[in-house]
Design a protein around this motif. Sequence first.
Motif, PDB file in Angstrom:
ATOM      1  N   ARG A   1      20.131 -20.089   1.491  1.00 49.93           N
ATOM      2  CA  ARG A   1      21.064 -21.217   1.531  1.00 49.93           C
ATOM      3  C   ARG A   1      20.554 -22.438   0.785  1.00 49.93           C
ATOM      4  O   ARG A   1      21.267 -23.038  -0.011  1.00 49.93           O
ATOM      5  CB  ARG A   1      21.379 -21.605   2.987  1.00 49.93           C
ATOM      6  CG  ARG A   1      22.321 -22.818   3.074  1.00 49.93           C
ATOM      7  CD  ARG A   1      22.402 -23.380   4.486  1.00 49.93           C
ATOM      8  NE  ARG A   1      21.125 -23.759   5.049  1.00 49.93           N
ATOM      9  CZ  ARG A   1      20.494 -24.917   4.786  1.00 49.93           C
ATOM     10  NH1 ARG A   1      21.004 -25.787   3.954  1.00 49.93           N
ATOM     11  NH2 ARG A   1      19.337 -25.180   5.355  1.00 49.93           N
TER      12      ARG A   1
ATOM     13  N   TYR B   1      20.502 -21.853  -3.019  1.00 51.36           N
ATOM     14  CA  TYR B   1      21.880 -21.766  -3.503  1.00 51.36           C
ATOM     15  C   TYR B   1      22.507 -23.155  -3.614  1.00 51.36           C
ATOM     16  O   TYR B   1      23.077 -23.514  -4.644  1.00 51.36           O
ATOM     17  CB  TYR B   1      22.716 -20.875  -2.572  1.00 51.36           C
ATOM     18  CG  TYR B   1      24.195 -20.967  -2.839  1.00 51.36           C
ATOM     19  CD1 TYR B   1      24.760 -20.332  -3.944  1.00 51.36           C
ATOM     20  CD2 TYR B   1      25.035 -21.690  -1.997  1.00 51.36           C
ATOM     21  CE1 TYR B   1      26.123 -20.416  -4.193  1.00 51.36           C
ATOM     22  CE2 TYR B   1      26.387 -21.780  -2.238  1.00 51.36           C
ATOM     23  CZ  TYR B   1      26.933 -21.141  -3.334  1.00 51.36           C
ATOM     24  OH  TYR B   1      28.281 -21.239  -3.592  1.00 51.36           O
ATOM     25  N   GLN B   2      22.401 -23.950  -2.547  1.00 48.38           N
ATOM     26  CA  GLN B   2      23.019 -25.274  -2.562  1.00 48.38           C
ATOM     27  C   GLN B   2      22.365 -26.184  -3.599  1.00 48.38           C
ATOM     28  O   GLN B   2      23.053 -26.951  -4.281  1.00 48.38           O
ATOM     29  CB  GLN B   2      22.977 -25.889  -1.162  1.00 48.38           C
ATOM     30  CG  GLN B   2      23.924 -25.194  -0.219  1.00 48.38           C
ATOM     31  CD  GLN B   2      23.877 -25.742   1.193  1.00 48.38           C
ATOM     32  OE1 GLN B   2      22.810 -26.107   1.715  1.00 48.38           O
ATOM     33  NE2 GLN B   2      25.028 -25.775   1.846  1.00 48.38           N
TER      34      GLN B   2
ATOM     35  N   GLU C   1      23.553 -24.911  -7.066  1.00 52.22           N
ATOM     36  CA  GLU C   1      24.977 -25.225  -7.256  1.00 52.22           C
ATOM     37  C   GLU C   1      25.165 -26.702  -7.563  1.00 52.22           C
ATOM     38  O   GLU C   1      25.917 -27.065  -8.473  1.00 52.22           O
ATOM     39  CB  GLU C   1      25.779 -24.834  -6.013  1.00 52.22           C
ATOM     40  CG  GLU C   1      27.264 -25.099  -6.189  1.00 52.22           C
ATOM     41  CD  GLU C   1      28.072 -24.800  -4.944  1.00 52.22           C
ATOM     42  OE1 GLU C   1      29.249 -24.432  -5.110  1.00 52.22           O
ATOM     43  OE2 GLU C   1      27.551 -24.947  -3.818  1.00 52.22           O
ATOM     44  N   GLU C   2      24.477 -27.547  -6.825  1.00 51.29           N
ATOM     45  CA  GLU C   2      24.602 -28.993  -7.041  1.00 51.29           C
ATOM     46  C   GLU C   2      24.148 -29.392  -8.446  1.00 51.29           C
ATOM     47  O   GLU C   2      24.745 -30.244  -9.089  1.00 51.29           O
ATOM     48  CB  GLU C   2      23.785 -29.749  -5.997  1.00 51.29           C
ATOM     49  CG  GLU C   2      23.876 -31.251  -6.131  1.00 51.29           C
ATOM     50  CD  GLU C   2      23.041 -31.978  -5.087  1.00 51.29           C
ATOM     51  OE1 GLU C   2      22.567 -33.085  -5.391  1.00 51.29           O
ATOM     52  OE2 GLU C   2      22.863 -31.440  -3.974  1.00 51.29           O
TER      53      GLU C   2
ATOM     54  N   VAL D   1      24.175 -14.794  -1.395  1.00 47.66           N
ATOM     55  CA  VAL D   1      23.562 -15.878  -0.625  1.00 47.66           C
ATOM     56  C   VAL D   1      23.278 -15.393   0.795  1.00 47.66           C
ATOM     57  O   VAL D   1      24.196 -14.978   1.504  1.00 47.66           O
ATOM     58  CB  VAL D   1      24.485 -17.121  -0.584  1.00 47.66           C
ATOM     59  CG1 VAL D   1      23.812 -18.249   0.186  1.00 47.66           C
ATOM     60  CG2 VAL D   1      24.853 -17.565  -1.988  1.00 47.66           C
TER      61      VAL D   1
ATOM     62  N   SER E   1      22.489 -16.397   4.360  1.00 47.97           N
ATOM     63  CA  SER E   1      22.582 -17.582   5.213  1.00 47.97           C
ATOM     64  C   SER E   1      23.227 -17.210   6.539  1.00 47.97           C
ATOM     65  O   SER E   1      24.202 -16.457   6.569  1.00 47.97           O
ATOM     66  CB  SER E   1      23.422 -18.670   4.529  1.00 47.97           C
ATOM     67  OG  SER E   1      23.615 -19.764   5.412  1.00 47.97           O
TER      68      SER E   1
ATOM     69  N   LEU F   1      25.995 -20.867   6.696  1.00 46.77           N
ATOM     70  CA  LEU F   1      27.167 -21.060   5.842  1.00 46.77           C
ATOM     71  C   LEU F   1      28.285 -20.129   6.285  1.00 46.77           C
ATOM     72  O   LEU F   1      28.056 -18.960   6.581  1.00 46.77           O
ATOM     73  CB  LEU F   1      26.823 -20.787   4.374  1.00 46.77           C
ATOM     74  CG  LEU F   1      25.893 -21.781   3.682  1.00 46.77           C
ATOM     75  CD1 LEU F   1      25.572 -21.307   2.266  1.00 46.77           C
ATOM     76  CD2 LEU F   1      26.500 -23.172   3.658  1.00 46.77           C
TER      77      LEU F   1
ATOM     78  N   VAL G   1      31.086 -19.245   0.767  1.00 50.62           N
ATOM     79  CA  VAL G   1      30.506 -19.711  -0.491  1.00 50.62           C
ATOM     80  C   VAL G   1      31.504 -19.396  -1.604  1.00 50.62           C
ATOM     81  O   VAL G   1      32.406 -18.572  -1.434  1.00 50.62           O
ATOM     82  CB  VAL G   1      29.150 -19.023  -0.801  1.00 50.62           C
ATOM     83  CG1 VAL G   1      28.076 -19.457   0.183  1.00 50.62           C
ATOM     84  CG2 VAL G   1      29.285 -17.516  -0.809  1.00 50.62           C
TER      85      VAL G   1
ATOM     86  N   TRP H   1      31.489 -20.238  -6.226  1.00 47.59           N
ATOM     87  CA  TRP H   1      30.623 -20.286  -7.413  1.00 47.59           C
ATOM     88  C   TRP H   1      30.129 -18.873  -7.734  1.00 47.59           C
ATOM     89  O   TRP H   1      28.956 -18.638  -7.934  1.00 47.59           O
ATOM     90  CB  TRP H   1      29.461 -21.276  -7.218  1.00 47.59           C
ATOM     91  CG  TRP H   1      28.720 -21.662  -8.448  1.00 47.59           C
ATOM     92  CD1 TRP H   1      29.246 -21.955  -9.674  1.00 47.59           C
ATOM     93  CD2 TRP H   1      27.301 -21.814  -8.597  1.00 47.59           C
ATOM     94  NE1 TRP H   1      28.262 -22.281 -10.569  1.00 47.59           N
ATOM     95  CE2 TRP H   1      27.043 -22.197  -9.921  1.00 47.59           C
ATOM     96  CE3 TRP H   1      26.221 -21.660  -7.756  1.00 47.59           C
ATOM     97  CZ2 TRP H   1      25.770 -22.434 -10.413  1.00 47.59           C
ATOM     98  CZ3 TRP H   1      24.963 -21.900  -8.237  1.00 47.59           C
ATOM     99  CH2 TRP H   1      24.740 -22.278  -9.555  1.00 47.59           C
TER     100      TRP H   1
END
Length: 173
Positions: A45, A48-49, A52-53, A81, A83, A86, A89, A91
């Motif tokens: 997680r 990934y975040q 992505e950001e 991903v 997690s 979450l 998701v 993307w």
Amino acid sequence: MRPLRYSINVTLDGCYDHRVGIADEDLHRHAMENIAQADALLFGRVTYQMMEEAWRPPASDAMPDWTKPFARTIDAAKKYVVSSTLKRVDWYAELVHGDLEKAVRQLKGEPGKGLFLGGVKLAQALTELGLIDEYEFVVHPRLAGLSKWIDLKLVGRLELGSGAVAMRYEPKR
């Protein structure tokens, strides 16, 4: 069976915070080549975040031009991903649920070029399970765990029979 490959950026003093490495065109090109050797990326997680950001358009549009090929490559890559927190998701990503070992073995069992793993905690868990097939350590010639960074220059290298590598550095001036 698809191999699971892992790569991590680390400074000479053992810091693996992505913000302290030497991010240049060569590093991004190398990472892009690693991603191209895989059918999909496997992230926890946090990674990934973070990715992505930084790399999902339009965020990546503000990056230097030399990062654009990497941004396009990671943006287009299939992502899995892992997690438990979450709920969903996107993307080009899919959540991995349930038993970690079983889920990753199933992903590895699918036909293809391989999976590319990023991050720290997930990599530790998958190492404990014996699921990583190849490790790459991208060692940055920098000391980062100090009050200020110290960049170093490689002045000597010796590979020992055990596989250990003795590297000598001098401060960059």
